[in-house]
Enzyme design. Structure first.
Site, PDB file in Angstrom:
ATOM      1  N   LYS A 118      -1.394   6.278  13.945  1.00  0.00           N
ATOM      2  CA  LYS A 118      -2.865   6.038  13.975  1.00  0.00           C
ATOM      3  C   LYS A 118      -3.790   7.237  14.525  1.00  0.00           C
ATOM      4  O   LYS A 118      -4.764   7.419  14.096  1.00  0.00           O
ATOM      5  CB  LYS A 118      -2.769   5.016  15.210  1.00  0.00           C
TER       6      LYS A 118
ATOM      7  N   SER B 147      -6.594   2.767  15.913  1.00  0.00           N
ATOM      8  CA  SER B 147      -5.996   1.913  16.836  1.00  0.00           C
ATOM      9  C   SER B 147      -6.339   2.653  18.086  1.00  0.00           C
ATOM     10  O   SER B 147      -6.806   4.029  18.221  1.00  0.00           O
ATOM     11  CB  SER B 147      -4.592   1.910  16.795  1.00  0.00           C
TER      12      SER B 147
ATOM     13  N   ASN C 233      -6.411  -1.607   5.995  1.00  0.00           N
ATOM     14  CA  ASN C 233      -6.065  -2.407   7.388  1.00  0.00           C
ATOM     15  C   ASN C 233      -4.702  -2.628   7.528  1.00  0.00           C
ATOM     16  O   ASN C 233      -4.280  -2.834   8.768  1.00  0.00           O
ATOM     17  CB  ASN C 233      -6.827  -3.763   7.325  1.00  0.00           C
TER      18      ASN C 233
ATOM     19  N   TYR D  75       3.987   4.619  16.037  1.00  0.00           N
ATOM     20  CA  TYR D  75       2.855   3.824  15.942  1.00  0.00           C
ATOM     21  C   TYR D  75       1.706   4.809  16.112  1.00  0.00           C
ATOM     22  O   TYR D  75       0.906   4.909  15.214  1.00  0.00           O
ATOM     23  CB  TYR D  75       2.761   2.509  16.549  1.00  0.00           C
TER      24      TYR D  75
ATOM     25  N   ALA E 240       1.417   7.859  16.771  1.00  0.00           N
ATOM     26  CA  ALA E 240       1.505   8.914  15.670  1.00  0.00           C
ATOM     27  C   ALA E 240       0.723   8.742  14.439  1.00  0.00           C
ATOM     28  O   ALA E 240       0.064   9.689  14.043  1.00  0.00           O
ATOM     29  CB  ALA E 240       2.894   9.762  15.477  1.00  0.00           C
TER      30      ALA E 240
ATOM     31  N   VAL F  91       0.776  -1.060  -0.009  1.00  0.00           N
ATOM     32  CA  VAL F  91      -0.027   0.000   0.093  1.00  0.00           C
ATOM     33  C   VAL F  91       0.676   1.226  -0.199  1.00  0.00           C
ATOM     34  O   VAL F  91       0.291   2.266  -0.499  1.00  0.00           O
ATOM     35  CB  VAL F  91      -0.943   0.114   1.246  1.00  0.00           C
TER      36      VAL F  91
END
Ligand SMILES: NC(=O)c1ccc[n+]([C@@H]2O[C@H](COP(=O)([O-])OP(=O)(O)OC[C@H]3O[C@@H](n4cnc5c(N)ncnc54)[C@H](O)[C@@H]3O)[C@@H](O)[C@H]2O)c1
Length: 256
Positions: free
Chosen positions: A162, A145, A93, A158, A160, A67
């Site tokens: 989300k 999340s 996802n 991570y 940041a 992606v």
């Protein structure tokens, strides 16, 4: 069969939560595109998941691509339209996680996590817009999340990304409402997958003291992609069993 005939892409669905989302949509009659980076790489196998869906009487096709690669993200979208003629639902996802104190991350780890989790989500959305806008119909569900609602130690970068996914979701929803496209997010709490596997985990940090499942996350995605949710956009559903955040240990997690 709430999704009979609908075409649904679930990125990063070679394992974990994504594979659950793909299977639950398929069980509701959707034609599902499963995806992960490449055939035969670590991170599960979208081909196996598609085969499992077919063996259960559903319809699925694996389409590989990263992606966070602009051309490959475009390929995922275009190949879906070539195969099934339209795209009704895009579930973003795919993501990666780096666990540990920020001081220990390499430059590459920091760049990769932002690239996959945030840039990748933006790429697939950009590429799907022409098709959904032309149809005047579309549902985009971005997987954020609990860490996108409350920051925590050891998952700074991570977290940041989300939070970024939430901000992007709100902004894109405003831009796409005219085209009858809903854009929302789902924020999972701790689901025991390869990304978040802690041997002996007790889950005593959530209200129910039990793990959250991929099917729990899938249920929220299906709702947001359903006609019952046609007037819900620019928001998110936390599936966190009551808490987004553990109380930090307030102990040293690195030495300098
Ligand atoms: N497991 C948890 O506790 C938890 C909690 C909150 C949020 N989430 C989120 O849920 C989603 C799924 O997480 P999971 O636990 O199933 O993770 P996982 O690591 O088990 O699965 C992630 C999938 O994404 C794929 N992927 C990774 N990079 C990719 C790329 N560049 N292009 C295409 N595919 C790629 C992997 O191959 C894998 O199939 C993620 O967005 C994650 O951030 C998970």
């Amino acid at each position: 069969m709430r999704f009979k005939g609908k075409v649904v892409i679930v990125t990063g669905s070679g394992q974990g939560i994504g594979s659950s989302i793909a299977k639950v949509f398929a069980a509701e009659g959707a034609k599902v595109v499963t995806n992960n980076r490449k055939a035969g790489t670590t991170g599960g196998d979208a081909a196996t998941v598609a085969a499992e869906i077919k063996a259960a009487g559903g319809e699925a096709t694996p389409i590989f691509g990263s992606v966070n690669d602009y051309k490959e993200a475009k390929h995922i979208i275009q190949a879906t339209v070539e195969k099934y003629g339209r795209i009704d639902v895009l579930v973003n996802n795919a993501a990666i996680m780096v666990d540990g104190p920020l001081i220990k991350y390499t430059e590459k780890q920091i760049r990769d996590i932002v690239d996959v989790n945030l840039t990748g989500t933006i790429f697939t959305c950009q590429h799907v817009i022409p098709y959904m806008a032309k149809q005047k119909y579309g549902k985009i569900v971005n997987i954020s999340s609990g860490a996108g609602l409350a920051g925590d130690q050891n998952i700074t970068a991570y977290s940041a990304t989300k939070y970024g996914v939430i901000g992007f979701t709100e902004a894109l929803a405003a831009e796409l409402a005219y085209y009858n496209i809903n854009v929302n997010a789902v924020c999972p709490g701790g689901v025991p997958t390869r990304m978040n596997f802690r041997p002996g985990a007790t889950y005593d940090y959530n209200y129910f003291h039990r793990p959250i499942t991929g099917e729990d996350i899938a249920a929220a995605c299906l709702f947001l992609a359903s006609e019952e949710a046609r007037n819900i956009t620019s928001t998110w559903i936390p599936v966190t069993a009551g808490v987004e955040k553990k109380v930090p240990d307030n102990k040293p997690i690195f030495t300098v």
